[in-house]
Write a protein that holds these residues in place. Structure first.
Motif, PDB file in Angstrom:
ATOM      1  N   PHE A 113       0.870  -1.169   0.000  1.00  0.00           N
ATOM      2  CA  PHE A 113       0.000   0.000   0.000  1.00  0.00           C
ATOM      3  C   PHE A 113       0.911   1.223   0.000  1.00  0.00           C
ATOM      4  O   PHE A 113       1.829   1.317   0.809  1.00  0.00           O
ATOM      5  CB  PHE A 113      -0.876  -0.048   1.258  1.00  0.00           C
ATOM      6  CG  PHE A 113      -1.605   1.224   1.555  1.00  0.00           C
ATOM      7  CD1 PHE A 113      -2.833   1.509   0.968  1.00  0.00           C
ATOM      8  CD2 PHE A 113      -1.082   2.142   2.461  1.00  0.00           C
ATOM      9  CE1 PHE A 113      -3.506   2.676   1.268  1.00  0.00           C
ATOM     10  CE2 PHE A 113      -1.755   3.310   2.769  1.00  0.00           C
ATOM     11  CZ  PHE A 113      -2.964   3.585   2.168  1.00  0.00           C
ATOM     12  N   VAL A 114       0.680   2.117  -0.951  1.00  0.00           N
ATOM     13  CA  VAL A 114       1.508   3.328  -1.041  1.00  0.00           C
ATOM     14  C   VAL A 114       0.612   4.525  -0.749  1.00  0.00           C
ATOM     15  O   VAL A 114      -0.328   4.797  -1.502  1.00  0.00           O
ATOM     16  CB  VAL A 114       2.135   3.476  -2.440  1.00  0.00           C
ATOM     17  CG1 VAL A 114       3.000   4.730  -2.506  1.00  0.00           C
ATOM     18  CG2 VAL A 114       2.942   2.245  -2.809  1.00  0.00           C
ATOM     19  N   ASP A 115       0.895   5.202   0.342  1.00  0.00           N
ATOM     20  CA  ASP A 115       0.116   6.396   0.702  1.00  0.00           C
ATOM     21  C   ASP A 115       0.850   7.616   0.152  1.00  0.00           C
ATOM     22  O   ASP A 115       1.809   8.104   0.756  1.00  0.00           O
ATOM     23  CB  ASP A 115      -0.008   6.475   2.229  1.00  0.00           C
ATOM     24  CG  ASP A 115      -0.958   7.586   2.645  1.00  0.00           C
ATOM     25  OD1 ASP A 115      -1.285   8.442   1.788  1.00  0.00           O
ATOM     26  OD2 ASP A 115      -1.373   7.610   3.820  1.00  0.00           O
ATOM     27  N   THR A 116       0.396   8.081  -1.013  1.00  0.00           N
ATOM     28  CA  THR A 116       1.139   9.179  -1.659  1.00  0.00           C
ATOM     29  C   THR A 116       1.014  10.476  -0.858  1.00  0.00           C
ATOM     30  O   THR A 116       1.820  11.382  -1.041  1.00  0.00           O
ATOM     31  CB  THR A 116       0.637   9.426  -3.095  1.00  0.00           C
ATOM     32  OG1 THR A 116      -0.708   9.858  -3.053  1.00  0.00           O
ATOM     33  CG2 THR A 116       0.759   8.176  -3.937  1.00  0.00           C
ATOM     34  N   THR A 117       0.021  10.549   0.026  1.00  0.00           N
ATOM     35  CA  THR A 117      -0.109  11.774   0.828  1.00  0.00           C
ATOM     36  C   THR A 117       1.007  11.864   1.867  1.00  0.00           C
ATOM     37  O   THR A 117       1.238  12.916   2.452  1.00  0.00           O
ATOM     38  CB  THR A 117      -1.476  11.829   1.543  1.00  0.00           C
ATOM     39  OG1 THR A 117      -1.544  10.725   2.468  1.00  0.00           O
ATOM     40  CG2 THR A 117      -2.623  11.726   0.555  1.00  0.00           C
ATOM     41  N   HIS A 130      -2.666   5.245  -2.782  1.00  0.00           N
ATOM     42  CA  HIS A 130      -3.711   6.067  -2.181  1.00  0.00           C
ATOM     43  C   HIS A 130      -3.367   7.536  -2.393  1.00  0.00           C
ATOM     44  O   HIS A 130      -2.209   7.935  -2.282  1.00  0.00           O
ATOM     45  CB  HIS A 130      -3.799   5.772  -0.663  1.00  0.00           C
ATOM     46  CG  HIS A 130      -4.621   6.778   0.077  1.00  0.00           C
ATOM     47  ND1 HIS A 130      -5.987   6.857  -0.031  1.00  0.00           N
ATOM     48  CD2 HIS A 130      -4.263   7.781   0.932  1.00  0.00           C
ATOM     49  CE1 HIS A 130      -6.447   7.841   0.732  1.00  0.00           C
ATOM     50  NE2 HIS A 130      -5.412   8.421   1.328  1.00  0.00           N
ATOM     51  N   GLY A 131      -4.372   8.319  -2.729  1.00  0.00           N
ATOM     52  CA  GLY A 131      -4.186   9.769  -2.790  1.00  0.00           C
ATOM     53  C   GLY A 131      -3.806  10.299  -4.157  1.00  0.00           C
ATOM     54  O   GLY A 131      -3.486  11.475  -4.286  1.00  0.00           O
ATOM     55  N   HIS A 149       8.144   8.618   7.451  1.00  0.00           N
ATOM     56  CA  HIS A 149       7.038   8.915   6.528  1.00  0.00           C
ATOM     57  C   HIS A 149       5.940   7.858   6.591  1.00  0.00           C
ATOM     58  O   HIS A 149       4.765   8.171   6.475  1.00  0.00           O
ATOM     59  CB  HIS A 149       7.575   9.017   5.090  1.00  0.00           C
ATOM     60  CG  HIS A 149       8.600  10.081   4.898  1.00  0.00           C
ATOM     61  ND1 HIS A 149       8.360  11.391   5.236  1.00  0.00           N
ATOM     62  CD2 HIS A 149       9.875  10.042   4.439  1.00  0.00           C
ATOM     63  CE1 HIS A 149       9.443  12.123   4.979  1.00  0.00           C
ATOM     64  NE2 HIS A 149      10.383  11.309   4.496  1.00  0.00           N
ATOM     65  N   LYS A 150       6.367   6.626   6.739  1.00  0.00           N
ATOM     66  CA  LYS A 150       5.411   5.512   6.802  1.00  0.00           C
ATOM     67  C   LYS A 150       4.414   5.535   5.635  1.00  0.00           C
ATOM     68  O   LYS A 150       3.230   5.281   5.798  1.00  0.00           O
ATOM     69  CB  LYS A 150       4.665   5.509   8.133  1.00  0.00           C
ATOM     70  CG  LYS A 150       5.580   5.325   9.335  1.00  0.00           C
ATOM     71  CD  LYS A 150       4.769   5.179  10.609  1.00  0.00           C
ATOM     72  CE  LYS A 150       5.657   4.875  11.804  1.00  0.00           C
ATOM     73  NZ  LYS A 150       6.509   6.006  12.207  1.00  0.00           N
ATOM     74  N   ALA A 151       4.945   5.855   4.474  1.00  0.00           N
ATOM     75  CA  ALA A 151       4.076   5.910   3.290  1.00  0.00           C
ATOM     76  C   ALA A 151       3.874   4.528   2.685  1.00  0.00           C
ATOM     77  O   ALA A 151       2.965   4.341   1.884  1.00  0.00           O
ATOM     78  CB  ALA A 151       4.687   6.841   2.247  1.00  0.00           C
ATOM     79  N   LEU A 204       5.622   9.907  -5.781  1.00  0.00           N
ATOM     80  CA  LEU A 204       5.370   8.519  -5.379  1.00  0.00           C
ATOM     81  C   LEU A 204       6.447   7.586  -5.912  1.00  0.00           C
ATOM     82  O   LEU A 204       7.119   7.902  -6.889  1.00  0.00           O
ATOM     83  CB  LEU A 204       3.976   8.078  -5.873  1.00  0.00           C
ATOM     84  CG  LEU A 204       3.649   8.308  -7.352  1.00  0.00           C
ATOM     85  CD1 LEU A 204       4.102   7.127  -8.193  1.00  0.00           C
ATOM     86  CD2 LEU A 204       2.148   8.516  -7.516  1.00  0.00           C
ATOM     87  N   PRO A 205       6.631   6.458  -5.246  1.00  0.00           N
ATOM     88  CA  PRO A 205       7.594   5.482  -5.765  1.00  0.00           C
ATOM     89  C   PRO A 205       6.955   4.609  -6.848  1.00  0.00           C
ATOM     90  O   PRO A 205       5.780   4.245  -6.741  1.00  0.00           O
ATOM     91  CB  PRO A 205       7.933   4.647  -4.529  1.00  0.00           C
ATOM     92  CG  PRO A 205       6.703   4.720  -3.684  1.00  0.00           C
ATOM     93  CD  PRO A 205       6.016   6.015  -3.977  1.00  0.00           C
TER      94      PRO A 205
END
Lengths: 249, 400
Positions: free
Chosen positions: A56-60, A247-248, A207-209, A108-109
């Protein structure tokens, strides 16, 4: 929302003793785990089809200009460049986006999306590109003939061809001139009940993204994130069912 | 009805000095091509113009040129065996030979460009049957086998009665083969430049056009060496046929571009080819359209240009245009960045969102030319040792 719910809960699971003996639980926040250790495996054990690893990638939470995940990947896999950006390998890269209409920006990655139906696997003539039972897309370096058809087929530009001789290789991440490679979700770490290097680095940076875990386990943090937060698959029009969700954006 | 005089065949009857000199020149070109391949493999592909953006380069342009032309070079044999056109039958043998030789040359280039050409045995023994590449390995090797069997039947009078059946199999096989080659691109869902079923018929049309052009060039050259009359009816017919094939390629190209213009997400690749692509745009308009399409069509269709030298000029232009066309398809198609997030500008250290640059390197070109030399070498040697070339009918003996 769900973060708050998560924080409010102390949730620990019982691990299979034989698999996770000695493994430390990666508790990053109360009730917040980035990996579900119970499904790790020994070296001689085959990957389990009951598991599907995903991210899960949280772009925010992904900071523009931060390349900690990229740096960690490069270190982990020994991906030092040759100052030839056109041919140097990149397993994960930071992608900066700007909306053409509104000017809104994202960072984002981008890496192998570990598709359920990966085009790279479909086109590989020798079967060197394959999906492991637990959903990780890998390249068998012994049967890759270096035709680069997978690079033509990958919609995410996730693959690199090794254009020169390599030195200082990491024993856990063998690479070879003339073959193709890409993000392998740090399979050596995952099998040893550890997080992929990028996830760990992102977390260390605060960051915990990135959240990594078993998509098939409804109780895993990644599954909970995916079930409670709006996410998208990149190029979802292709119907590849990617294991990396954003996400985001 | 009077039985037609039995067709006689000859070997390539040039003097030994000329023969060995030809082989020496072609051998040198092959040697240089092999050295180029070794150089690329030894240093790694960074010494070429290819990169992680343009993963297929000039070797693939040359290889695919030879492979699709191989399929088309069998046209003349097909017309004799499948469509019963008797006037082409004497040319069936050389048609089959050129087809096999071109395919072998093309495959060699493809194999020598692999990152691990030493693993050819892996490619020949480990298959993923969902891969079009894997199908093509069977289609190519199968084509060589069928063409060789076909040639045997053409050579062996006792087997002659089977030749038309094998000819039909070869005809169907080569249509499937070029469909497979086109589908290497057609089934690539990731890239807007490809991902279209039209790639298959486009490649079939290209094979007919390029194969006929190369057939005319090679056959006329070697017949002339044998002092045979080349300005026969067959050449004028092939000339017109090649003109039609060029027109068919143009037709598919127009349909492909028109579809691209209509679909918004394909707009970028169409603009890139037609106007914004710099060198690729130039290669499209000058190489593919002017040199490879308009000029040959004028030369092929206008009665004024029906002389031998103009037919050869037109055929040569078709081949040059074919190189340009494949360059536009292969290099141009990869140069346009893939859109991961439509409607957003993308930027990264990995060339997302930017047109990829490509400059063909000398080793790539030498490898490609080496492949052509391999094909010509095989043709010259085969012509020397076996009677592939039709001879003019012997003067009729006066009736007793």
């Amino acid at each position: 929302m769900s973060d708050n719910q998560d924080k409010g809960r102390e949730d620990r699971r019982t691990f299979f003793a034989q698999v996770s003996a000695g493994a430390a639980l990666l508790a990053l926040a109360p009730g917040f785990r980035l990996i579900d250790l119970a499904v790790g495996k020994n070296d001689d054990e085959p990957a389990s089809p009951d598991v599907r690893w995903g991210m899960f990638v949280d772009t925010t939470r992904c900071a523009e200009g931060c390349t900690d995940c990229v740096d960690a990947c490069n270190t982990e896999h020994g991906l030092h460049g040759f100052d030839r950006p056109q041919t140097d390998a990149q397993w994960i890269r930071k992608l900066d986006l700007e909306d053409d209409q509104t000017g809104q920006t994202w960072s984002l990655p981008m890496m192998c999306q570990h598709c359920e139906s990966p085009p790279c696997v479909d086109v590989c003539p020798t079967g060197a590109s394959f999906v492991r039972d637990d959903g990780i897309v890998l390249v068998d370096k012994h049967t890759c003939i270096g035709c680069r058809y997978c690079m033509m087929a990958c919609p995410y530009k996730a693959r690199s061809f090794i254009h020169e001789d390599l030195t200082d290789q990491r024993p856990h991440s063998p690479r070879g001139k003339g073959t193709v490679e890409s993000c392998n979700f740090c399979v050596h770490r995952v099998d040893g009940n550890r997080l992929p290097a990028c996830v760990e680095a992102c977390s260390d940076a605060g960051h915990k993204a990135l959240v990594f875990g078993d998509l098939n386990d409804a109780e895993s943090t990644v599954s909970k994130r995916l079930s409670t937060m709006q996410t998208t698959q990149v190029r979802d029009d292709l119907g590849l069912n990617t294991a990396v969700r954003y996400h985001g954006v | 009805m009077m039985e037609a005089a039995r067709q006689r065949y000859r070997t390539l009857e040039i003097d030994a000095g000329k023969y060995w000199l030809t082989l020496a020149v072609l051998g040198a070109a092959i040697g240089v091509g092999l050295l180029a391949a070794y150089y690329m493999e030894h240093h790694g592909h960074w010494v070429t113009g290819m990169s992680n953006q343009i993963v297929w380069g000039m070797p693939h342009v040359f290889a695919i040129l030879l492979i699709v032309a191989a399929s088309g070079a069998l046209n003349v044999a097909s017309m004799g065996s499948v469509f019963g056109e008797a006037r082409y039958k004497p040319l069936s043998r050389i048609s089959g030979l050129i087809a096999v030789a071109l395919l072998v040359g093309g495959l060699l280039v493809l194999v020598l460009d692999l990152g691990r050409p030493d693993r050819l045995i892996v490619a020949m023994t480990t298959y993923n049957f969902k891969s079009i590449f894997a199908w093509n390995i069977f289609l190519y090797t199968g084509f060589v086998v069928i063409a060789v069997v076909y040639l045997w039947m053409l050579f062996e009078p006792r087997m002659g009665r089977f030749s038309s059946r094998v000819g039909i199999l070869a005809f169907v096989w080569r249509i499937v083969l070029t469909t497979g080659t086109g589908s290497i691109f057609g089934f690539l869902v990731a890239r807007n430049a490809y991902d279209a079923a039209i790639m298959a018929p486009l490649f079939v049309a290209m094979s007919l056009s390029l194969g006929t052009a190369l057939f005319m060039l090679i056959t006329c050259a070697v017949l002339r060496m044998n002092n045979e009359d080349v300005a026969g009816e067959w050449l004028l017919r092939l000339r017109r046929l090649n003109g039609i094939f060029v027109a068919v390629v143009l037709y598919f190209t127009i349909v492909q571009i028109a579809a691209g213009m209509y679909v918004a997400e394909h707009g970028e690749i169409v603009r890139f080819i037609l106007s914004d692509g710099g060198a690729t745009t130039g290669i499209f308009w000058i190489g593919q359209i002017m040199i490879g399409t308009v000029l040959p069509m004028i030369l092929f269709f206008h009665t004024r240009w029906a002389e031998m030298r103009w037919i050869m000029t037109a055929a040569m232009l078709v081949v040059i245009g074919g190189v340009a066309h494949l360059y536009v398809i292969i290099i141009g198609g990869q140069a346009v960045p893939m859109e991961l997030f439509p409607g957003k500008t993308e930027l990264s250290s990995f060339y997302d969102g930017v047109v990829a640059g490509y400059t063909p390197s000398v080793p790539e070109l030498l490898l490609g030319l080496g492949g052509i030399a391999v094909s010509l070498f095989l043709i010259v040697v085969a012509l020397r040792v076996l009677p592939f070339l039709p001879a003019a009918p012997a003067p009729q003996k006066p009736p007793r």
